[in-house]
Design a protein around this motif. Structure first.
Motif, PDB file in Angstrom:
ATOM      1  N   GLN A 127       0.718  -1.278  -0.081  1.00  0.00           N
ATOM      2  CA  GLN A 127       0.082   0.143  -0.136  1.00  0.00           C
ATOM      3  C   GLN A 127       1.020   1.379   0.090  1.00  0.00           C
ATOM      4  OE1 GLN A 127      -3.020   0.200   2.898  1.00  0.00           O
ATOM      5  NE2 GLN A 127      -3.720   2.304   2.283  1.00  0.00           N
ATOM      6  N   GLU A 128       1.990   1.311   0.865  1.00  0.00           N
ATOM      7  CA  GLU A 128       2.724   2.363   0.988  1.00  0.00           C
ATOM      8  C   GLU A 128       3.204   2.781  -0.549  1.00  0.00           C
ATOM      9  OE1 GLU A 128       6.414   4.723   3.540  1.00  0.00           O
ATOM     10  OE2 GLU A 128       6.059   2.324   3.626  1.00  0.00           O
ATOM     11  N   ARG A 129       3.843   1.815  -1.262  1.00  0.00           N
ATOM     12  CA  ARG A 129       4.186   2.004  -2.802  1.00  0.00           C
ATOM     13  C   ARG A 129       3.357   2.396  -3.532  1.00  0.00           C
ATOM     14  NH1 ARG A 129       9.036  -1.591  -5.779  1.00  0.00           N
ATOM     15  NH2 ARG A 129       9.030  -0.469  -7.756  1.00  0.00           N
ATOM     16  N   THR A 130       2.049   1.833  -3.498  1.00  0.00           N
ATOM     17  CA  THR A 130       1.073   2.072  -4.343  1.00  0.00           C
ATOM     18  C   THR A 130       0.656   3.629  -4.225  1.00  0.00           C
ATOM     19  OG1 THR A 130       0.184  -0.003  -4.184  1.00  0.00           O
ATOM     20  CG2 THR A 130      -1.199   1.622  -4.978  1.00  0.00           C
ATOM     21  N   GLU A 131       0.415   4.179  -2.779  1.00  0.00           N
ATOM     22  CA  GLU A 131       0.283   5.266  -2.615  1.00  0.00           C
ATOM     23  C   GLU A 131       1.222   6.569  -3.067  1.00  0.00           C
ATOM     24  OE1 GLU A 131      -0.502   5.628   1.503  1.00  0.00           O
ATOM     25  OE2 GLU A 131      -2.262   4.660   1.078  1.00  0.00           O
ATOM     26  N   ALA A 132       2.563   6.051  -2.768  1.00  0.00           N
ATOM     27  CA  ALA A 132       3.635   6.864  -3.528  1.00  0.00           C
ATOM     28  C   ALA A 132       3.465   6.889  -4.817  1.00  0.00           C
ATOM     29  CB  ALA A 132       4.891   6.301  -2.782  1.00  0.00           C
ATOM     30  N   GLU A 133       3.348   5.827  -5.594  1.00  0.00           N
ATOM     31  CA  GLU A 133       3.224   6.021  -7.282  1.00  0.00           C
ATOM     32  C   GLU A 133       1.795   6.788  -7.576  1.00  0.00           C
ATOM     33  OE1 GLU A 133       3.350   1.842  -7.953  1.00  0.00           O
ATOM     34  OE2 GLU A 133       5.339   1.629  -7.846  1.00  0.00           O
ATOM     35  N   ALA A 134       0.826   6.511  -6.630  1.00  0.00           N
ATOM     36  CA  ALA A 134      -0.153   7.363  -7.135  1.00  0.00           C
ATOM     37  C   ALA A 134       0.039   8.848  -6.938  1.00  0.00           C
ATOM     38  CB  ALA A 134      -1.509   7.073  -6.199  1.00  0.00           C
ATOM     39  N   TRP A 135       0.737   9.307  -5.833  1.00  0.00           N
ATOM     40  CA  TRP A 135       1.146  10.562  -5.794  1.00  0.00           C
ATOM     41  C   TRP A 135       2.223  11.065  -6.604  1.00  0.00           C
ATOM     42  CZ3 TRP A 135       5.700  13.156  -4.840  1.00  0.00           C
ATOM     43  CH2 TRP A 135       5.500  14.535  -4.401  1.00  0.00           C
ATOM     44  N   LEU A 136       2.926  10.294  -7.146  1.00  0.00           N
ATOM     45  CA  LEU A 136       3.830  10.516  -8.215  1.00  0.00           C
ATOM     46  C   LEU A 136       3.280  10.815  -9.546  1.00  0.00           C
ATOM     47  CD1 LEU A 136       6.920   8.248  -7.350  1.00  0.00           C
ATOM     48  CD2 LEU A 136       6.939  10.624  -7.340  1.00  0.00           C
ATOM     49  N   ALA A 137       2.265  10.033  -9.938  1.00  0.00           N
ATOM     50  CA  ALA A 137       1.328  10.159 -11.044  1.00  0.00           C
ATOM     51  C   ALA A 137       0.777  11.683 -11.055  1.00  0.00           C
ATOM     52  CB  ALA A 137       0.442   9.252 -11.223  1.00  0.00           C
ATOM     53  N   PHE A 138       0.212  12.175  -9.840  1.00  0.00           N
ATOM     54  CA  PHE A 138      -0.535  13.387  -9.590  1.00  0.00           C
ATOM     55  C   PHE A 138       0.553  14.261  -9.903  1.00  0.00           C
ATOM     56  CE2 PHE A 138      -0.624  17.012  -6.755  1.00  0.00           C
ATOM     57  CZ  PHE A 138      -1.722  17.569  -7.338  1.00  0.00           C
ATOM     58  N   ALA A 139       1.767  14.241  -9.158  1.00  0.00           N
ATOM     59  CA  ALA A 139       2.812  15.256  -9.327  1.00  0.00           C
ATOM     60  C   ALA A 139       3.550  15.553 -10.648  1.00  0.00           C
ATOM     61  CB  ALA A 139       3.943  14.832  -8.333  1.00  0.00           C
ATOM     62  N   ASP A 140       3.346  14.214 -11.415  1.00  0.00           N
ATOM     63  CA  ASP A 140       4.021  14.316 -12.599  1.00  0.00           C
ATOM     64  C   ASP A 140       3.066  15.377 -13.600  1.00  0.00           C
ATOM     65  OD1 ASP A 140       6.404  13.078 -12.573  1.00  0.00           O
ATOM     66  OD2 ASP A 140       5.510  10.943 -12.900  1.00  0.00           O
ATOM     67  N   ALA A 141       1.686  14.972 -13.576  1.00  0.00           N
ATOM     68  CA  ALA A 141       0.636  15.617 -14.298  1.00  0.00           C
ATOM     69  C   ALA A 141       0.733  17.173 -14.007  1.00  0.00           C
ATOM     70  CB  ALA A 141      -0.675  15.027 -13.964  1.00  0.00           C
ATOM     71  N   HIS A 142       1.103  17.399 -12.631  1.00  0.00           N
ATOM     72  CA  HIS A 142       1.150  19.044 -12.372  1.00  0.00           C
ATOM     73  C   HIS A 142       2.344  19.498 -12.881  1.00  0.00           C
ATOM     74  CE1 HIS A 142       0.684  22.592  -9.830  1.00  0.00           C
ATOM     75  NE2 HIS A 142       2.057  22.386  -9.484  1.00  0.00           N
ATOM     76  N   LEU A 143       3.478  18.781 -12.782  1.00  0.00           N
ATOM     77  CA  LEU A 143       4.653  19.144 -13.393  1.00  0.00           C
ATOM     78  C   LEU A 143       4.462  19.585 -14.790  1.00  0.00           C
ATOM     79  CD1 LEU A 143       7.648  17.434 -11.360  1.00  0.00           C
ATOM     80  CD2 LEU A 143       7.155  19.736 -11.668  1.00  0.00           C
ATOM     81  N   GLN A 144       3.773  18.572 -15.460  1.00  0.00           N
ATOM     82  CA  GLN A 144       3.501  18.929 -16.964  1.00  0.00           C
ATOM     83  C   GLN A 144       2.876  20.278 -17.334  1.00  0.00           C
ATOM     84  OE1 GLN A 144       1.584  15.721 -19.127  1.00  0.00           O
ATOM     85  NE2 GLN A 144       2.147  16.473 -20.973  1.00  0.00           N
ATOM     86  N   SER A 145       1.795  20.398 -16.689  1.00  0.00           N
ATOM     87  CA  SER A 145       1.167  21.582 -16.699  1.00  0.00           C
ATOM     88  C   SER A 145       2.256  22.855 -16.280  1.00  0.00           C
ATOM     89  CB  SER A 145      -0.175  21.634 -16.018  1.00  0.00           C
ATOM     90  OG  SER A 145       0.018  22.000 -14.483  1.00  0.00           O
ATOM     91  N   LEU A 146       2.741  22.804 -15.270  1.00  0.00           N
ATOM     92  CA  LEU A 146       4.035  24.075 -15.129  1.00  0.00           C
ATOM     93  C   LEU A 146       4.606  24.269 -16.267  1.00  0.00           C
ATOM     94  CD1 LEU A 146       4.700  23.700 -11.328  1.00  0.00           C
ATOM     95  CD2 LEU A 146       3.521  25.582 -12.468  1.00  0.00           C
ATOM     96  N   THR A 147       5.359  23.001 -16.496  1.00  0.00           N
ATOM     97  CA  THR A 147       6.537  23.293 -17.690  1.00  0.00           C
ATOM     98  C   THR A 147       5.570  23.794 -18.967  1.00  0.00           C
ATOM     99  OG1 THR A 147       7.419  21.239 -16.902  1.00  0.00           O
ATOM    100  CG2 THR A 147       7.897  21.813 -19.079  1.00  0.00           C
ATOM    101  N   GLU A 148       4.491  23.244 -19.078  1.00  0.00           N
ATOM    102  CA  GLU A 148       4.087  23.922 -20.498  1.00  0.00           C
ATOM    103  C   GLU A 148       3.697  25.575 -20.357  1.00  0.00           C
ATOM    104  OE1 GLU A 148       0.296  21.809 -21.030  1.00  0.00           O
ATOM    105  OE2 GLU A 148       1.240  19.891 -21.615  1.00  0.00           O
ATOM    106  N   SER A 149       3.302  25.927 -19.176  1.00  0.00           N
ATOM    107  CA  SER A 149       3.198  27.286 -19.054  1.00  0.00           C
ATOM    108  C   SER A 149       4.312  27.940 -18.733  1.00  0.00           C
ATOM    109  CB  SER A 149       2.397  27.594 -17.649  1.00  0.00           C
ATOM    110  OG  SER A 149       2.866  27.169 -16.430  1.00  0.00           O
ATOM    111  N   ALA A 150       5.743  27.341 -18.219  1.00  0.00           N
ATOM    112  CA  ALA A 150       6.818  27.953 -18.512  1.00  0.00           C
ATOM    113  C   ALA A 150       7.534  28.031 -20.001  1.00  0.00           C
ATOM    114  CB  ALA A 150       7.881  27.465 -17.374  1.00  0.00           C
TER     115      ALA A 150
END
Length: 131
Positions: free
Chosen positions: A75-98
């Motif tokens: 579960q801990e790894r699954t939650e970390a991977e889900a969080w990383l997926a969210f973080a990657d999506a957020h970073l992609q939107s930030l990178t597009e605006s930069a």
């Protein structure tokens, strides 16, 4: 003789009033140009802030990603991977605006860039308008 004197005084008053009106118009135009330039500088600062935030978060997410791969399956790894997926999506939107990967140099706005902020003022030259 008095009529000539009155006409001369009236012409001088008109000349002074016209000169004062031109000076006021010049000052207003300069203030509008400064306001437009300040807006462009503010936008540049926002772009740089977004770029810096994206860069900083990219490094952080990469470090967390390395840590997540070291976690045992569960579960801990699954939650970390889900969080990383969210973080990657957020970073992609930030990178597009930069818009650029490097800190941009301040641009000198063109007249066309400034037009939306100047109202009836011309960004190219002081244009005298009559009613």
């Amino acid at each position: 003789m008095q009529e000539v004197g009155r006409r001369g005084e009236a012409a001088e008053r008109k000349r002074l009033a016209d000169q004062q009106a031109r000076e006021v118009q010049q000052k207003r135009w300069e203030a509008a140009m400064q306001e437009a330039h300040a807006y462009c500088v503010k936008q540049l600062g926002k772009q740089a802030d977004t770029w810096y935030q994206a860069r900083r978060l990219t490094e952080y997410v990469a470090a967390v990603g390395v840590h997540a791969t070291s976690l045992p399956l569960g579960q801990e790894r699954t939650e970390a991977e889900a969080w990383l997926a969210f973080a990657d999506a957020h970073l992609q939107s930030l990178t597009e605006s930069a818009s650029a990967p490097n800190l941009p140099t301040p641009p000198k706005p063109s007249g066309d860039d400034l037009k939306p902020f100047l109202g009836h003022w011309s960004p190219y030259e002081l244009v005298t308008r009559s009613c």
